[in-house]
Write a protein that holds these residues in place. Structure first.
Motif, PDB file in Angstrom:
ATOM      1  N   LEU A 185       0.956  -1.001  -0.466  1.00 17.37           N
ATOM      2  CA  LEU A 185      -0.362  -0.247   0.210  1.00 17.37           C
ATOM      3  C   LEU A 185       1.082   1.085   0.018  1.00 17.37           C
ATOM      4  CD1 LEU A 185      -2.558   1.346   0.688  1.00 17.37           C
ATOM      5  CD2 LEU A 185      -2.810   1.303   2.485  1.00 17.37           C
ATOM      6  N   LEU A 186       1.892   0.987   0.824  1.00 14.11           N
ATOM      7  CA  LEU A 186       2.851   2.533   1.126  1.00 14.11           C
ATOM      8  C   LEU A 186       3.552   2.921  -0.320  1.00 14.11           C
ATOM      9  CD1 LEU A 186       4.378   2.128   4.728  1.00 14.11           C
ATOM     10  CD2 LEU A 186       3.050   3.731   4.103  1.00 14.11           C
ATOM     11  N   LEU A 187       3.773   1.823  -1.251  1.00 11.28           N
ATOM     12  CA  LEU A 187       4.320   1.793  -2.547  1.00 11.28           C
ATOM     13  C   LEU A 187       3.716   2.474  -3.131  1.00 11.28           C
ATOM     14  CD1 LEU A 187       6.974   0.887  -4.252  1.00 11.28           C
ATOM     15  CD2 LEU A 187       5.782  -1.263  -4.680  1.00 11.28           C
ATOM     16  N   TYR A 188       2.173   2.214  -3.435  1.00 15.08           N
ATOM     17  CA  TYR A 188       1.337   2.916  -4.164  1.00 15.08           C
ATOM     18  C   TYR A 188       1.500   4.441  -4.082  1.00 15.08           C
ATOM     19  CZ  TYR A 188       0.845  -1.587  -6.855  1.00 15.08           C
ATOM     20  OH  TYR A 188       0.779  -2.441  -7.930  1.00 15.08           O
ATOM     21  N   VAL A 189       1.221   4.228  -2.256  1.00 17.98           N
ATOM     22  CA  VAL A 189       1.034   6.020  -1.884  1.00 17.98           C
ATOM     23  C   VAL A 189       2.189   6.847  -2.104  1.00 17.98           C
ATOM     24  CG1 VAL A 189       1.077   7.746   0.306  1.00 17.98           C
ATOM     25  CG2 VAL A 189      -0.501   4.978   0.194  1.00 17.98           C
ATOM     26  N   ALA A 190       3.099   6.404  -1.919  1.00 17.88           N
ATOM     27  CA  ALA A 190       4.230   7.315  -2.654  1.00 17.88           C
ATOM     28  C   ALA A 190       3.975   7.525  -3.999  1.00 17.88           C
ATOM     29  CB  ALA A 190       5.847   6.000  -2.049  1.00 17.88           C
ATOM     30  N   THR A 191       3.539   6.955  -4.812  1.00 19.10           N
ATOM     31  CA  THR A 191       3.999   6.797  -6.081  1.00 19.10           C
ATOM     32  C   THR A 191       2.302   8.401  -6.575  1.00 19.10           C
ATOM     33  OG1 THR A 191       2.075   5.451  -7.210  1.00 19.10           O
ATOM     34  CG2 THR A 191       3.954   4.939  -6.863  1.00 19.10           C
TER      35      THR A 191
END
Length: 221
Positions: free
Chosen positions: A127-133
């Protein structure tokens, strides 16, 4: 020295409002919990009025304000709060960080994925990976990519459960999603019959810090 996460301290403080409130409220004296292990009604009423979470003032039981209970549990899980003889207390780390917003913000980012359930930890990191983008705009989009991503990592939903990959991802990530929302990572808005979940600038920075992904420094030409 510039901060590679690119978020000023005032923005961090805004994200930390609920965390610092509960840590300060516990303070040096602690909070005596109820026999069932919950925050006492007076403290719950304080939380419902001090924290802008949209809960009615007459709510006075922690079980009726799920985000409050989840936040308290998370702060205990990551070592900022502890319980001793029925009293909620700050840990040494909690006392050290409560008035140091930058360090507290970074510590929360570094520990946000923490869970006793491995699937929750993996789902949170994805989830954090996609939030960062900052490329997705709705919870359904996040659940779709999380369902596929968890499948790629080897997490399989049994046919007997009758759940889709998205349903399983939702079940895993729901408490973390609520926690991230209370920290200001997401900014929700309704549009017609739909709802968008926009990642804030601070939310993207929080995700980068959690993933230890730094924004490259701009080198003058």
């Amino acid at each position: 020295m510039s901060d590679p996460i690119l978020l000023n301290e005032r923005a961090m403080v805004r994200m930390l409002v609920p965390v610092q409130w509960i840590l300060r409220r516990v303070g040096t004296d602690g909070i005596r919990l109820t026999k069932a292990g919950h925050l006492p009604p007076a403290v719950v009423i304080e939380a419902s009025t001090q924290l802008d979470w949209g809960w009615p003032i007459e709510v006075n039981r922690e079980v009726h304000i799920r985000p409050l209970g989840e936040l308290r549990a998370h702060l205990r899980d990551v070592g900022l709060l502890r319980v001793s003889k029925g009293t909620l207390l700050l840990t040494v780390r909690g006392r050290t960080l409560v008035e140091s917003p930058r360090e507290l913000w970074r510590y929360l980012a570094a520990t946000i994925h923490h869970s006793r359930t491995p699937g929750v930890s993996d789902a949170t990191r994805l989830l954090l990976l996609y939030v960062a983008t900052r490329t997705l705009d709705s919870r359904s989009e996040y659940l779709e990519v999380l369902g596929r991503g968890l499948g790629s990592l080897g997490w399989v939903v049994s046919a007997e459960s009758g759940m889709s990959g998205e349903d399983a991802a939702d079940e895993l990530i729901a408490p973390k999603w609520r926690l991230l929302t209370r920290l200001g990572v997401f900014e929700g808005a309704r549009h017609g019959f739909g709802r968008t979940e926009t990642v804030t600038v601070g939310g993207a920075a929080f995700a980068r810090a959690a993933l230890k992904v730094e924004v490259p420094a701009i080198v003058p030409a």
